[in-house]
Design a protein around this motif. Structure first.
Motif, PDB file in Angstrom:
ATOM      1  N   UNK B 428      19.823 156.391  34.072  1.00  0.00           N
ATOM      2  CA  UNK B 428      20.841 155.286  34.560  1.00  0.00           C
ATOM      3  C   UNK B 428      22.336 155.535  34.632  1.00  0.00           C
ATOM      4  N   UNK B 429      22.804 156.722  33.895  1.00  0.00           N
ATOM      5  CA  UNK B 429      24.229 157.178  33.538  1.00  0.00           C
ATOM      6  C   UNK B 429      25.065 157.265  34.824  1.00  0.00           C
ATOM      7  N   UNK B 430      24.584 157.293  35.877  1.00  0.00           N
ATOM      8  CA  UNK B 430      25.509 157.447  36.993  1.00  0.00           C
ATOM      9  C   UNK B 430      25.642 155.978  37.630  1.00  0.00           C
ATOM     10  N   UNK B 431      24.841 154.897  37.047  1.00  0.00           N
ATOM     11  CA  UNK B 431      25.124 153.653  37.785  1.00  0.00           C
ATOM     12  C   UNK B 431      26.161 152.881  37.007  1.00  0.00           C
ATOM     13  N   UNK B 432      26.421 153.227  35.825  1.00  0.00           N
ATOM     14  CA  UNK B 432      27.239 152.469  35.006  1.00  0.00           C
ATOM     15  C   UNK B 432      28.683 153.017  34.695  1.00  0.00           C
ATOM     16  N   UNK B 433      29.709 152.227  34.590  1.00  0.00           N
ATOM     17  CA  UNK B 433      31.021 152.907  34.100  1.00  0.00           C
ATOM     18  C   UNK B 433      30.857 152.895  32.686  1.00  0.00           C
ATOM     19  N   UNK B 434      30.240 152.200  31.942  1.00  0.00           N
ATOM     20  CA  UNK B 434      30.362 152.566  30.450  1.00  0.00           C
ATOM     21  C   UNK B 434      28.915 152.290  29.791  1.00  0.00           C
ATOM     22  N   UNK B 435      28.713 153.427  28.993  1.00  0.00           N
ATOM     23  CA  UNK B 435      27.414 153.324  28.140  1.00  0.00           C
ATOM     24  C   UNK B 435      27.623 153.082  26.815  1.00  0.00           C
ATOM     25  N   UNK B 436      26.881 152.215  26.121  1.00  0.00           N
ATOM     26  CA  UNK B 436      27.359 151.931  24.823  1.00  0.00           C
ATOM     27  C   UNK B 436      26.024 151.997  24.002  1.00  0.00           C
ATOM     28  N   UNK B 437      26.014 152.448  22.843  1.00  0.00           N
ATOM     29  CA  UNK B 437      24.790 152.493  22.190  1.00  0.00           C
ATOM     30  C   UNK B 437      24.943 152.040  20.712  1.00  0.00           C
ATOM     31  N   UNK B 438      23.841 151.205  20.193  1.00  0.00           N
ATOM     32  CA  UNK B 438      23.981 150.771  18.945  1.00  0.00           C
ATOM     33  C   UNK B 438      23.909 151.579  17.692  1.00  0.00           C
ATOM     34  N   UNK B 439      24.622 151.667  16.844  1.00  0.00           N
ATOM     35  CA  UNK B 439      24.854 152.450  15.682  1.00  0.00           C
ATOM     36  C   UNK B 439      23.512 152.607  14.827  1.00  0.00           C
ATOM     37  N   UNK B 440      22.927 151.242  14.752  1.00  0.00           N
ATOM     38  CA  UNK B 440      21.583 150.948  13.993  1.00  0.00           C
ATOM     39  C   UNK B 440      20.580 151.980  14.559  1.00  0.00           C
TER      40      UNK B 440
END
Lengths: 194, 512
Positions: B428-440
């Motif tokens: 999915x990385x090319x479809x989104x301007x930002x990718x966030x990931x939960x620390x937990x």
């Protein structure tokens, strides 16, 4: 005479160590067999064997094997050095090891074998029976043979009088006292339930 | 002799199968240290720099500590040649783990030659090297660590090889063997932290032995000793810096005593150390439970087979009886040294830090077995059948647990699910301007680097909300599973699962 005094000192120290257990109601769970725990673990183990042939599942996860392994595990815990030292001190454990050495080398009287075998069997009674006997009495049965063997081991060990052997005795006495202090500083023992 | 060599080949083959079979899937997933070592090594082979941009480093910075270089370079080479896969990462450990079996055989063959005139004279003891090699080949302790990228396995190989070369020198008096032996011991210092103490003490003991036995070969000792010291200088220097002791500071057994009174320290320091040291000889650790760390053994199993206990004791008795033999001294030395540095750390016992102990243990068990057969030689066939059945049964039981239970029960102790998360993120990385990931989720950047993600997700807390200024931008938020927790799951576009029985969801991909 010197040997007798040393054995007396050892006995005194071992009894002081045993004295710590007076406030103990029973040994921790790791020393006792529980058929209820076993059933739960077997169910869990079988759950992980989905798709496996029934023969394999029955071969490796059955009550007979599970009981044998659990008793083995409980029994092994009785020979933990930390437990034994807390039970009857460094000096005591060393004396016990010496006695085994002398028994195997044939340097202790033949009937001492019986005492040795009894000392090996005592934990099994405690594991399986967990009797309705007072803890103190059970402790006496458990440690009695070990104490006698430790005295015999030291008695034989000190027969050759030399500086090394006496030095070792003093070092182990010191270590035992140090250990006792460190135990006293701890609020809970991992081996006893109060 | 011909049959002995044939059996040796079969044993090494067995060791290889046990260490290589399905290594890419079992243990399931790469855990963080494996990925970190492999990625940094790969990066050095590819660009000459590690992830922090340091050129050909000797110490690799990773998560607040420094890694020794041997494993990093070894996994780097294998991933560089074979590509970044689980197999390539674990190849060096599995290979050197297999070869350790061979080295142990040669070591014991030489040691027995030195002893045969005075000790272990009964013909049965000629099978000691073969039996010890076999026991090491099937040892759960050694198999477990050979199948993961653990630096302790490499260090053990160098250490055993060092001893073997030393025994060679003892026999042949050739300088090259002594020098190679010392080089191998020096190499262990660059492989695993625990050997900074163990190997230096070993070298000291061996040097004293040499001075004592070969006083006419002082030149050999001086030159090889001098070269070994030269090689050790960087490690010793490094050990004196803050970075060098970072790992010890993290794992020291005495951390809790920092603010104690002097009297308490005097009592507690030696008590803790002795308690830790003795814990390595506890049957609970060896045969019942191991160290309790999921990556280090199968739950409910010790580091050794249960049947080994009586033979271990019998073997120790046999060694004590021949206490003046070279074999007894070697085994005794290894027994004493193996937990020496490990006991300084917490938790103790720790099966990885004390891995060296597997060598004296298998030697002792082998002696115990041979001792028994020698004693009851007339009943050797019955004894052989009984022992064979017991050994094969527990071995099969172990394999059953290792391949069918361990991979399900301890799947999260390894890196299972991490790769799946990265693979989905790449999709999915090319479809989104930002990718966030939960620390937990506990997945660090190193997995994204290793599995070639182009966009690095930004770690955020679980209560993170999309900022107003990003209202018109598409954001992918990788989170833990919130299924069944009363939250609307409409915006979940995908899920990453682990390959266990229920295909548990490890991460959800939310479009915000």
């Amino acid at each position: 005479m010197k040997r007798k005094i040393i054995i007396f000192t050892i006995a005194a120290l071992e009894l002081i160590f045993l004295g710590q257990w007076l406030s103990c109601a029973r040994l921790a769970d790791q020393f006792h067999f529980s058929p209820f725990d076993l059933s739960l673990r077997l169910i869990e183990a079988i759950h992980n064997d989905g798709g496996m042939s029934l023969f394999i599942v029955r071969l490796f996860h059955n009550k007979f094997l599970g009981t044998a392994i659990d008793i083995y595990n409980n029994y092994a815990n009785y020979w933990d050095f930390a437990f034994l030292i807390q039970l009857f001190s460094f000096v005591g454990v060393f004396g016990f090891l010496c006695s085994i050495w002398y028994i195997f080398r044939g340097k202790l009287a033949g009937r001492i074998w019986i005492l040795f075998v009894v000392s090996l069997l005592m934990p099994i009674f405690e594991i399986i029976l967990t009797p309705h006997m007072s803890f103190i009495l059970r402790l006496v049965f458990l440690t009695g043979p070990l104490l006698v063997l430790s005295f015999m081991g030291w008695w034989k060990f000190l027969r050759k009088e030399n500086a090394f052997r006496y030095g070792l005795f003093i070092a182990l006495e010191m270590l035992s006292i140090l250990w006792l202090f460190s135990v006293l500083l701890q609020a809970n023992s991992p081996f006893c339930l109060k | 002799m011909k049959y002995v060599r044939l059996f040796l080949v079969l044993i090494v083959l067995l060791a290889g199968i046990l260490r290589f079979y399905d290594i890419q899937n079992v243990p399931p997933g790469l855990y963080i240290d494996e990925v970190s070592s492999a990625y940094n090594g790969y990066s050095v082979f590819k660009t000459g720099k590690d992830e922090h941009g340091v050129k050909y480093p000797l110490w690799f910075e990773a998560f607040g500590e420094y890694k020794m270089p041997a494993l990093v370079y070894a996994t780097g080479l294998s991933t560089f040649l074979l590509g970044k896969s689980e197999f390539a990462v674990r190849l060096p450990s599995a290979l050197l783990g297999t070869l350790t079996v061979l080295m142990l055989y040669f070591l014991l063959e030489k040691v027995l030659l030195l002893d045969r005139e005075n000790f272990f004279k009964e013909p049965i003891y000629k099978y000691l090297p073969l039996l010890s090699a076999f026991l090491l080949a099937i040892s759960p302790w050694h198999i477990q660590f050979s199948r993961g990228a653990f630096d302790a396995i490499l260090a053990l190989f160098f250490y055993v090889t060092g001893f073997m070369l030393f025994a060679d020198y003892w026999e042949k008096n050739k300088f090259i063997y002594l020098l190679s032996s010392f080089l191998m011991f020096s190499l262990t210092l660059y492989t695993y932290n625990a050997y900074r103490i163990t190997s230096i003490l070993t070298l000291l003991v061996l040097t004293i032995l040499q001075v004592w036995n070969f006083s006419n070969h002082k030149k050999h000792i001086l030159i090889s000793g001098f070269i070994a010291i030269l090689l050790m200088i960087p490690v010793v220097q490094f050990s004196l810096t803050g970075a060098g002791v970072a790992r010890f500071a993290q794992t020291s057994a005495f951390v809790d005593l920092k603010n104690s009174f002097l009297m308490e320290k005097i009592v507690q320091y030696p008590s803790i150390y002795i308690k830790n040291y003795l814990s390595y000889f506890s049957p609970h650790f060896l045969f019942v439970f191991g160290d309790g760390i999921g990556r280090h053994q199968i739950p409910g199993w010790g580091v050794l087979y249960r049947w080994m206990w009586p033979f271990l004791l019998l073997g120790i008795y046999g060694l004590l009886k021949n206490s003046k033999s070279f074999l007894a001294r070697l085994t005794g030395l290894l027994f004493l040294l193996a937990p020496l540095s490990a006991a300084l750390t917490a938790p103790s016992p720790h099966s990885l830090r004390s891995l060296l102990m597997v060598i004296p243990v298998v030697i002792s068990v082998a002696i115990g077995l041979l001792f028994l057969f020698n004693k009851f030689w007339k009943k050797r066939f019955i004894l052989g059948i009984v022992m064979g059945v017991i050994i094969i049964f527990e071995f099969a039981f172990y394999l059953h647990y290792y391949y069918f239970h361990y991979t399900k029960v301890n799947i999260l102790d390894w890196g299972a699910g991490r790769k799946e998360i990265v693979e989905k993120e790449k999709k999915y990385e090319n479809n989104y301007s930002h990718i966030m990931i939960e620390n937990e989720l506990g997945i660090t950047y190193i997995y994204f680097l290793f599995y070639d993600a182009k966009k690095m997700p930004t770690p955020v807390d679980s209560d993170w909300r999309k900022p107003k200024e990003w209202q018109n931008e598409k954001v992918l938020f990788i989170r833990r599973s919130y299924e069944g927790k009363g939250i609307s799951t409409k915006r979940i576009i995908d899920r990453a699962t682990i390959p266990n029985q229920n295909n548990d969801v490890v991460a959800e991909f939310w479009e915000l």
